[in-house]
Scaffold this motif. Structure first.
Motif, PDB file in Angstrom:
ATOM      1  N   GLY A   4       0.807  -1.206   0.000  1.00 28.29           N
ATOM      2  CA  GLY A   4       0.000   0.000   0.000  1.00 28.29           C
ATOM      3  C   GLY A   4       0.842   1.260   0.000  1.00 28.29           C
ATOM      4  O   GLY A   4       2.079   1.217  -0.053  1.00 28.29           O
ATOM      5  N   MET A   5       0.166   2.394   0.079  1.00 28.10           N
ATOM      6  CA  MET A   5       0.861   3.682   0.065  1.00 28.10           C
ATOM      7  C   MET A   5       1.473   4.011   1.419  1.00 28.10           C
ATOM      8  O   MET A   5       2.291   4.922   1.520  1.00 28.10           O
ATOM      9  CB  MET A   5      -0.102   4.781  -0.377  1.00 28.10           C
ATOM     10  CG  MET A   5      -0.593   4.628  -1.803  1.00 28.10           C
ATOM     11  SD  MET A   5      -1.668   5.986  -2.329  1.00 28.10           S
ATOM     12  CE  MET A   5      -0.489   7.353  -2.379  1.00 28.10           C
ATOM     13  N   LYS A   6       1.095   3.321   2.448  1.00 30.96           N
ATOM     14  CA  LYS A   6       1.570   3.459   3.821  1.00 30.96           C
ATOM     15  C   LYS A   6       0.865   4.597   4.547  1.00 30.96           C
ATOM     16  O   LYS A   6       0.648   5.683   4.008  1.00 30.96           O
ATOM     17  CB  LYS A   6       3.087   3.651   3.887  1.00 30.96           C
ATOM     18  CG  LYS A   6       3.902   2.546   3.211  1.00 30.96           C
ATOM     19  CD  LYS A   6       3.741   1.221   3.923  1.00 30.96           C
ATOM     20  CE  LYS A   6       4.702   0.161   3.413  1.00 30.96           C
ATOM     21  NZ  LYS A   6       4.630  -0.144   2.014  1.00 30.96           N
ATOM     22  N   VAL A   7       0.539   4.329   5.799  1.00 29.61           N
ATOM     23  CA  VAL A   7      -0.227   5.254   6.631  1.00 29.61           C
ATOM     24  C   VAL A   7       0.491   6.584   6.798  1.00 29.61           C
ATOM     25  O   VAL A   7      -0.123   7.654   6.759  1.00 29.61           O
ATOM     26  CB  VAL A   7      -0.502   4.617   8.007  1.00 29.61           C
ATOM     27  CG1 VAL A   7      -1.101   5.629   8.975  1.00 29.61           C
ATOM     28  CG2 VAL A   7      -1.433   3.426   7.859  1.00 29.61           C
ATOM     29  N   PHE A   8       1.825   6.550   6.965  1.00 29.76           N
ATOM     30  CA  PHE A   8       2.536   7.787   7.274  1.00 29.76           C
ATOM     31  C   PHE A   8       2.426   8.814   6.143  1.00 29.76           C
ATOM     32  O   PHE A   8       2.457  10.015   6.398  1.00 29.76           O
ATOM     33  CB  PHE A   8       4.011   7.494   7.594  1.00 29.76           C
ATOM     34  CG  PHE A   8       4.904   7.387   6.392  1.00 29.76           C
ATOM     35  CD1 PHE A   8       5.598   8.486   5.924  1.00 29.76           C
ATOM     36  CD2 PHE A   8       5.062   6.179   5.742  1.00 29.76           C
ATOM     37  CE1 PHE A   8       6.434   8.396   4.818  1.00 29.76           C
ATOM     38  CE2 PHE A   8       5.887   6.067   4.644  1.00 29.76           C
ATOM     39  CZ  PHE A   8       6.578   7.183   4.177  1.00 29.76           C
ATOM     40  N   ARG A   9       2.270   8.360   4.895  1.00 31.92           N
ATOM     41  CA  ARG A   9       2.149   9.308   3.789  1.00 31.92           C
ATOM     42  C   ARG A   9       0.819  10.060   3.863  1.00 31.92           C
ATOM     43  O   ARG A   9       0.748  11.249   3.547  1.00 31.92           O
ATOM     44  CB  ARG A   9       2.288   8.580   2.448  1.00 31.92           C
ATOM     45  CG  ARG A   9       3.705   8.103   2.161  1.00 31.92           C
ATOM     46  CD  ARG A   9       3.878   7.664   0.719  1.00 31.92           C
ATOM     47  NE  ARG A   9       5.270   7.346   0.439  1.00 31.92           N
ATOM     48  CZ  ARG A   9       5.780   6.121   0.472  1.00 31.92           C
ATOM     49  NH1 ARG A   9       4.994   5.098   0.763  1.00 31.92           N
ATOM     50  NH2 ARG A   9       7.055   5.907   0.219  1.00 31.92           N
ATOM     51  N   PHE A  10      -0.234   9.371   4.267  1.00 33.12           N
ATOM     52  CA  PHE A  10      -1.517  10.053   4.449  1.00 33.12           C
ATOM     53  C   PHE A  10      -1.442  11.023   5.631  1.00 33.12           C
ATOM     54  O   PHE A  10      -1.998  12.126   5.568  1.00 33.12           O
ATOM     55  CB  PHE A  10      -2.625   9.022   4.679  1.00 33.12           C
ATOM     56  CG  PHE A  10      -2.964   8.216   3.460  1.00 33.12           C
ATOM     57  CD1 PHE A  10      -3.896   8.670   2.539  1.00 33.12           C
ATOM     58  CD2 PHE A  10      -2.338   7.001   3.212  1.00 33.12           C
ATOM     59  CE1 PHE A  10      -4.217   7.932   1.407  1.00 33.12           C
ATOM     60  CE2 PHE A  10      -2.641   6.255   2.083  1.00 33.12           C
ATOM     61  CZ  PHE A  10      -3.576   6.724   1.184  1.00 33.12           C
ATOM     62  N   GLN A  11      -0.746  10.615   6.686  1.00 30.61           N
ATOM     63  CA  GLN A  11      -0.601  11.502   7.835  1.00 30.61           C
ATOM     64  C   GLN A  11       0.221  12.739   7.481  1.00 30.61           C
ATOM     65  O   GLN A  11      -0.135  13.865   7.856  1.00 30.61           O
ATOM     66  CB  GLN A  11       0.047  10.738   8.994  1.00 30.61           C
ATOM     67  CG  GLN A  11      -0.840   9.647   9.572  1.00 30.61           C
ATOM     68  CD  GLN A  11      -0.123   8.811  10.612  1.00 30.61           C
ATOM     69  OE1 GLN A  11       1.047   8.458  10.438  1.00 30.61           O
ATOM     70  NE2 GLN A  11      -0.802   8.486  11.697  1.00 30.61           N
ATOM     71  N   LEU A  12       1.319  12.542   6.753  1.00 26.26           N
ATOM     72  CA  LEU A  12       2.137  13.683   6.340  1.00 26.26           C
ATOM     73  C   LEU A  12       1.360  14.614   5.419  1.00 26.26           C
ATOM     74  O   LEU A  12       1.488  15.841   5.507  1.00 26.26           O
ATOM     75  CB  LEU A  12       3.407  13.189   5.639  1.00 26.26           C
ATOM     76  CG  LEU A  12       4.519  12.612   6.512  1.00 26.26           C
ATOM     77  CD1 LEU A  12       5.708  12.222   5.642  1.00 26.26           C
ATOM     78  CD2 LEU A  12       4.952  13.601   7.573  1.00 26.26           C
ATOM     79  N   SER A  13       0.563  14.030   4.527  1.00 28.06           N
ATOM     80  CA  SER A  13      -0.234  14.856   3.618  1.00 28.06           C
ATOM     81  C   SER A  13      -1.217  15.715   4.396  1.00 28.06           C
ATOM     82  O   SER A  13      -1.415  16.900   4.085  1.00 28.06           O
ATOM     83  CB  SER A  13      -0.983  13.966   2.620  1.00 28.06           C
ATOM     84  OG  SER A  13      -0.073  13.242   1.818  1.00 28.06           O
TER      85      SER A  13
END
Length: 482
Positions: free
Chosen positions: A349-358
């Protein structure tokens, strides 16, 4: 050029030899069970052994240090070589699989995707079922090893956000790397053993428990029956939920907890974000299932949580055909497919941290609109986030959706309908396994796809597992010019 390639081929040769030794182990298992595939695994081990030995002895060197360009090539080529080696027993087996299908199945296994072209799994020889599970278990171990040891050095994958004392590349001494590798292996084996014992105690046969433990902790999703996890009761499903989530957590966090058990170690923004998403989405879907009167409350909670955790962690198990739950459920499963687990876990997947950083970046931009002269520092896990990490996350997201669009168009060009094209591409890039729709959904498989589509999706699975940029850089003229 030969000098540049020599150490890469040398290391890949050792990996192929490891695959050969694993085939010998399965051959021994097959011989004890009078399995018809015994000679197939011996033959495959011989082919892999000769190829690996030629690579090792033909490129042996007294001492060498890998530079960044070689690490990029090694990271990509090692997964390709392990996939090709893993395909040998499937190709030589009595199931008369084509080279395309054998490679597709092996790539899906090594990348812990879980998409399959096989049917009638319950009637397959035990040795082949075990081999598929081993491929995913090895792939899961390779994923976390790559994520915490190689990708941070290459400034890929986001693991620079999650450095610990045991994974900091500022001191690249060999003892430190060896210590990290040893702790990763022991932790991974320990979690796998705990999962296997839990399954066995809950009523699985020992063989099923071993196989499903390997494919649960690796978040791979290969099963030993066409019904996947649908033939097991709620107790086993909740065990699977637990260990899928453990497999989707950062293994550096798990190692830190093993070394110093403390709740403070578990206060990881990425891990808490994943668990929060799982809880919110599972409860929402449970409410919908109860409102539609499809299940009793506890069964609705079990089915909703299990299948959502399976998709979010990119495991790919299914306990039922959740596409029959209605349009809302189909849309929900398609969207959560992109989330993935934590960086440094076995999940894709795209990984949770990338959504959090966004989200943090978006919040900072909104604040700047209100207060143009204000200074706002983005923090993650209590640390300031460097601009290049945010730029890397943005670049990854752009490349991900660009790749998704291009491969979707290519699949459509091959004659696949839009839903199949989009979902097959998405499930390959995110390493989930099943897509949505009648063809590649949880009740179907990938056997009916054209040959070219299977090769294209195999490439997409490797792209997704290697965080896109690691492999994409190999296709630039700048890389080969040095």
């Amino acid at each position: 050029m030969l000098g540049f390639l020599r150490p890469v081929i040398y290391v890949c040769g050792f990996l192929v030899l490891i695959m050969s030794s694993m085939m010998l182990g399965v051959a021994g298992f097959a011989w004890l069970r009078a399995d018809p595939e015994t000679l197939i695994f011996l033959q495959s081990a011989g082919v892999a052994g000769v190829a690996g030995g030629a690579m090792v002895f033909g490129c042996r060197h007294a001492q060498f240090n890998l530079i960044a360009r070689q690490l990029y090539l090694l990271t990509s080529l090692s997964w390709v070589m392990m996939s090709l080696a893993g395909a040998l027993p499937l190709f030589f087996s009595h199931f008369d699989l084509s080279l395309t299908d054998a490679v597709f199945e092996a790539v899906s296994g090594i990348t812990t995707t879980g998409s399959t072209v096989l049917a009638g799994l319950q009637d397959m020889p035990a040795s082949l079922l075990l081999w598929r599970s081993i491929l995913q278990w090895l792939g899961g171990l390779g994923v976390i090893g790559m994520a915490v040891s190689i990708l941070p050095f290459l400034r890929v994958g986001g693991m620079r956000l999650f450095h610990t004392e045991s994974s900091d590349w500022s001191d690249k001494s060999m003892p430190r790397i060896q210590s990290l590798a040893r702790m990763l292996l022991l932790t991974y084996m320990g979690v796998s053993l705990a999962c296997m014992l839990s399954y066995w105690a809950a009523g699985m046969s020992l063989f099923d428990a071993i196989n499903h433990a390997m494919t649960t902790v690796s978040t791979g999703g290969y099963a030993t029956d066409d019904r996947s996890m649908g033939r097991f009761g709620p107790g086993i499903l909740w065990i699977a939920i637990t260990f899928m989530l453990i497999g989707a957590l950062p293994f550096t966090m798990l190692i830190a907890f093993v070394r110093r058990p403390s709740l403070a170690v578990l206060k990881n923004q990425q891990a808490l974000g994943l668990l929060g998403i799982v809880a919110a989405v599972s409860l929402s879907l449970t409410a919908v299932l109860i409102a539609d009167r499809q299940y009793a409350p506890f069964e609705a909670l079990t089915q909703a949580t299990f299948n959502l955790v399976s998709v979010i962690t990119t495991t790919g198990y299914a306990s039922t055909d959740y596409l029959l739950w209605g349009p809302f459920s189909i849309a929900l499963f398609f969207l959560v497919m992109f989330v993935g687990g934590c960086s440094g876990s076995t999940s894709g997947g795209m990984k949770v941290f990338r959504f959090q950083l966004s989200y943090l970046f978006l919040r900072s931009q909104v604040r700047k609109l209100v207060h143009p002269n204000g200074v706002f520092i983005t923090q993650y896990n209590g640390r300031p986030v460097q601009d290049d990490i945010i730029l890397s996350a943005v670049a990854f997201s752009f490349l991900f959706f660009l790749t998704l669009g291009v491969i979707t168009l290519l699949l459509a060009l091959l004659g696949l309908d839009l839903l199949t094209s989009v979902s097959a591409t998405a499930t390959a890039l995110t390493n989930v396994g099943p897509g949505v729709g009648n063809v590649v959904g949880p009740a179907g498989n990938f056997a009916s796809l054209p040959v070219a589509a299977k090769w294209l999706l195999s490439f997409a699975m490797l792209l997704g597992r290697l965080e896109l940029l690691t492999m994409m850089v190999l296709f630039t003229p700048m890389f080969w010019r040095g």
